[in-house]
Design a protein around this motif. Structure first.
Motif, PDB file in Angstrom:
ATOM      1  N   ARG A 168      79.045  65.698  88.792  1.00 15.99           N
ATOM      2  CA  ARG A 168      79.627  64.499  89.442  1.00 15.99           C
ATOM      3  C   ARG A 168      78.668  63.376  89.866  1.00 15.99           C
ATOM      4  O   ARG A 168      79.010  62.161  90.048  1.00 15.99           O
ATOM      5  CB  ARG A 168      80.790  65.068  90.520  1.00 15.99           C
ATOM      6  N   THR A 169      77.614  63.869  90.473  1.00 19.33           N
ATOM      7  CA  THR A 169      76.677  63.090  91.402  1.00 19.33           C
ATOM      8  C   THR A 169      75.354  62.724  90.756  1.00 19.33           C
ATOM      9  O   THR A 169      74.894  61.480  90.639  1.00 19.33           O
ATOM     10  CB  THR A 169      76.056  63.741  92.618  1.00 19.33           C
ATOM     11  N   ASP A 170      75.019  63.675  89.641  1.00 24.32           N
ATOM     12  CA  ASP A 170      73.531  63.121  89.099  1.00 24.32           C
ATOM     13  C   ASP A 170      73.597  63.038  87.433  1.00 24.32           C
ATOM     14  O   ASP A 170      72.501  62.633  87.176  1.00 24.32           O
ATOM     15  CB  ASP A 170      72.632  64.623  89.439  1.00 24.32           C
ATOM     16  N   ILE A 171      74.661  63.128  86.950  1.00 26.33           N
ATOM     17  CA  ILE A 171      74.507  62.964  85.546  1.00 26.33           C
ATOM     18  C   ILE A 171      75.964  62.050  85.183  1.00 26.33           C
ATOM     19  O   ILE A 171      77.010  62.178  85.722  1.00 26.33           O
ATOM     20  CB  ILE A 171      74.732  64.360  84.885  1.00 26.33           C
ATOM     21  N   GLY A 172      75.454  61.197  84.354  1.00 25.73           N
ATOM     22  CA  GLY A 172      76.851  59.994  83.832  1.00 25.73           C
ATOM     23  C   GLY A 172      77.193  60.487  82.476  1.00 25.73           C
ATOM     24  O   GLY A 172      75.938  60.568  81.723  1.00 25.73           O
ATOM     25  N   PHE A 173      78.196  60.252  82.092  1.00 26.17           N
ATOM     26  CA  PHE A 173      78.391  60.415  80.505  1.00 26.17           C
ATOM     27  C   PHE A 173      78.932  59.290  79.611  1.00 26.17           C
ATOM     28  O   PHE A 173      80.117  58.844  80.271  1.00 26.17           O
ATOM     29  CB  PHE A 173      79.157  61.476  80.320  1.00 26.17           C
TER      30      PHE A 173
ATOM     31  N   GLN B 191      86.046  47.522  76.819  1.00 25.91           N
ATOM     32  CA  GLN B 191      86.429  48.879  77.296  1.00 25.91           C
ATOM     33  C   GLN B 191      85.085  49.688  77.391  1.00 25.91           C
ATOM     34  O   GLN B 191      84.969  50.490  78.344  1.00 25.91           O
ATOM     35  CB  GLN B 191      87.260  49.204  76.158  1.00 25.91           C
ATOM     36  N   GLN B 192      84.204  49.476  76.504  1.00 29.14           N
ATOM     37  CA  GLN B 192      83.061  50.294  76.615  1.00 29.14           C
ATOM     38  C   GLN B 192      81.891  49.902  77.721  1.00 29.14           C
ATOM     39  O   GLN B 192      81.428  50.830  78.283  1.00 29.14           O
ATOM     40  CB  GLN B 192      82.249  50.243  75.421  1.00 29.14           C
ATOM     41  N   ARG B 193      82.034  48.687  78.085  1.00 26.96           N
ATOM     42  CA  ARG B 193      81.084  48.423  79.296  1.00 26.96           C
ATOM     43  C   ARG B 193      81.883  48.871  80.522  1.00 26.96           C
ATOM     44  O   ARG B 193      81.196  49.399  81.592  1.00 26.96           O
ATOM     45  CB  ARG B 193      81.133  46.872  79.403  1.00 26.96           C
TER      46      ARG B 193
ATOM     47  N   ALA C  92      80.247  51.466  83.164  1.00 24.85           N
ATOM     48  CA  ALA C  92      80.373  51.221  84.667  1.00 24.85           C
ATOM     49  C   ALA C  92      80.810  52.629  85.178  1.00 24.85           C
ATOM     50  O   ALA C  92      80.105  53.136  86.337  1.00 24.85           O
ATOM     51  CB  ALA C  92      81.016  49.955  85.245  1.00 24.85           C
ATOM     52  N   ARG C  93      81.719  53.476  84.811  1.00 24.13           N
ATOM     53  CA  ARG C  93      82.277  54.379  85.277  1.00 24.13           C
ATOM     54  C   ARG C  93      81.264  55.338  85.192  1.00 24.13           C
ATOM     55  O   ARG C  93      81.215  56.352  86.153  1.00 24.13           O
ATOM     56  CB  ARG C  93      83.435  54.904  84.330  1.00 24.13           C
ATOM     57  N   ALA C  94      80.423  55.528  84.240  1.00 23.37           N
ATOM     58  CA  ALA C  94      79.365  56.481  84.101  1.00 23.37           C
ATOM     59  C   ALA C  94      78.446  56.484  85.140  1.00 23.37           C
ATOM     60  O   ALA C  94      77.730  57.688  85.563  1.00 23.37           O
ATOM     61  CB  ALA C  94      78.677  56.581  82.691  1.00 23.37           C
ATOM     62  N   VAL C  95      78.169  55.168  85.532  1.00 22.58           N
ATOM     63  CA  VAL C  95      77.136  55.000  86.440  1.00 22.58           C
ATOM     64  C   VAL C  95      77.375  54.890  87.855  1.00 22.58           C
ATOM     65  O   VAL C  95      76.699  54.498  88.976  1.00 22.58           O
ATOM     66  CB  VAL C  95      76.072  53.848  86.135  1.00 22.58           C
TER      67      VAL C  95
ATOM     68  N   PRO D   6      74.095  58.192  89.145  1.00 19.46           N
ATOM     69  CA  PRO D   6      73.486  59.207  88.886  1.00 19.46           C
ATOM     70  C   PRO D   6      72.064  59.081  88.304  1.00 19.46           C
ATOM     71  O   PRO D   6      71.242  57.971  88.396  1.00 19.46           O
ATOM     72  CB  PRO D   6      74.085  59.730  87.364  1.00 19.46           C
ATOM     73  N   LYS D   7      71.203  60.387  88.010  1.00 16.65           N
ATOM     74  CA  LYS D   7      69.668  60.221  87.877  1.00 16.65           C
ATOM     75  C   LYS D   7      69.550  60.260  86.353  1.00 16.65           C
ATOM     76  O   LYS D   7      68.638  59.742  85.824  1.00 16.65           O
ATOM     77  CB  LYS D   7      69.066  61.189  88.393  1.00 16.65           C
ATOM     78  N   VAL D   8      70.540  61.021  85.513  1.00 19.85           N
ATOM     79  CA  VAL D   8      70.363  61.021  84.126  1.00 19.85           C
ATOM     80  C   VAL D   8      71.610  60.457  83.744  1.00 19.85           C
ATOM     81  O   VAL D   8      73.115  60.667  83.973  1.00 19.85           O
ATOM     82  CB  VAL D   8      70.456  62.665  83.792  1.00 19.85           C
ATOM     83  N   LEU D   9      71.770  59.789  82.515  1.00 18.41           N
ATOM     84  CA  LEU D   9      72.666  58.973  81.908  1.00 18.41           C
ATOM     85  C   LEU D   9      72.831  59.770  80.182  1.00 18.41           C
ATOM     86  O   LEU D   9      71.548  59.516  79.715  1.00 18.41           O
ATOM     87  CB  LEU D   9      72.519  57.572  81.617  1.00 18.41           C
TER      88      LEU D   9
END
Length: 229
Positions: free
Chosen positions: A88-93, A153-155, A159-162, A166-169
């Protein structure tokens, strides 16, 4: 951690699946380190193990052997609750399909992961709007996904992912459903965000032209990571 340490480090990762009497060795001692602000293109044919690698990097799967370090923390012995917290905090998907919630607006979709983390609604809304403005979506904050173009939609998905910084995407074919012009715009936006936010990004893609513009390119051969020069 020092600035010289990787944000994510996959160390000697092995993953296998059993199909009846057959054991499929998908990953065999994978080693991959990615540093803050660095983008890595993961290029490999279907079935080579790209999605498996991303799932393990994102703590969605456990490897049989090896360790995933996120910001210097070994994750294999952590509890499920702690692994969930790191996701939830360090990884964005980011996925090929945006997976936005259709009943919520763009800004609400970006607010949700922040509120799940515990941020107050007002602060989450302010931060969501700020990120969407940065991604060129200021006029679209109140629009629901069905009212947005594919690129928009993809943008919003980016935005939701970051949203939780997070530290990792981790991105799995993030421009795969987009036409060439839209894919170019989304890709440029994504790379700007990676550099501005000092994200360590692993992007699985079949688009060799876009991959050539990332910092590094790797592939999976015989279950191992090989750098492409």
């Amino acid at each position: 951690m020092t600035s010289q340490d990787p944000a994510i480090f996959l160390n000697a990762i092995e993953r296998r699946y059993k199909q009846g009497e057959i054991v499929l060795e998908v990953l065999r001692g994978v080693e991959l380190a990615v540093w803050p602000g660095q983008s890595v293109a993961l290029i490999a044919p279907s079935g080579a193990g790209k999605s498996t690698l991303l799932h393990i990097a994102g703590l969605l799967e456990h490897p049989e052997v090896g360790e995933v370090f996120i910001d210097g923390v070994a994750t294999s012995t952590l509890s499920d609750a702690e692994r969930t917290r790191i996701r939830r905090t360090d990884i964005g998907f980011i996925y090929q399909f945006h997976h936005l919630l259709p009943e919520f607006s763009a800004v609400e979709n970006v607010m949700l992961p922040q509120m799940i983390r515990g941020l107050a609604r007002r602060e989450a809304k302010s931060r969501a709007a700020e990120i969407l403005h940065y991604l060129g979506l200021k006029p679209r904050l109140a629009h629901r996904p069905a009212e947005l173009s594919g690129g928009e939609q993809q943008r919003v998905a980016i935005a939701r992912a970051v949203a939780n910084a997070p530290k990792v995407l981790l991105a799995d074919e993030p421009t795969g459903n987009l036409d060439t012009r839209t894919a170019e715009h989304v890709f440029k936006t994504l790379m700007q965000l990676v550099q501005a936010s000092r994200l360590a990004a692993i992007v699985a893609t079949h688009n060799l032209e876009l991959a050539a513009r990332m910092d590094r390119r790797v592939t999976i051969q015989d279950g191992r990571i090989v750098e492409i020069t």
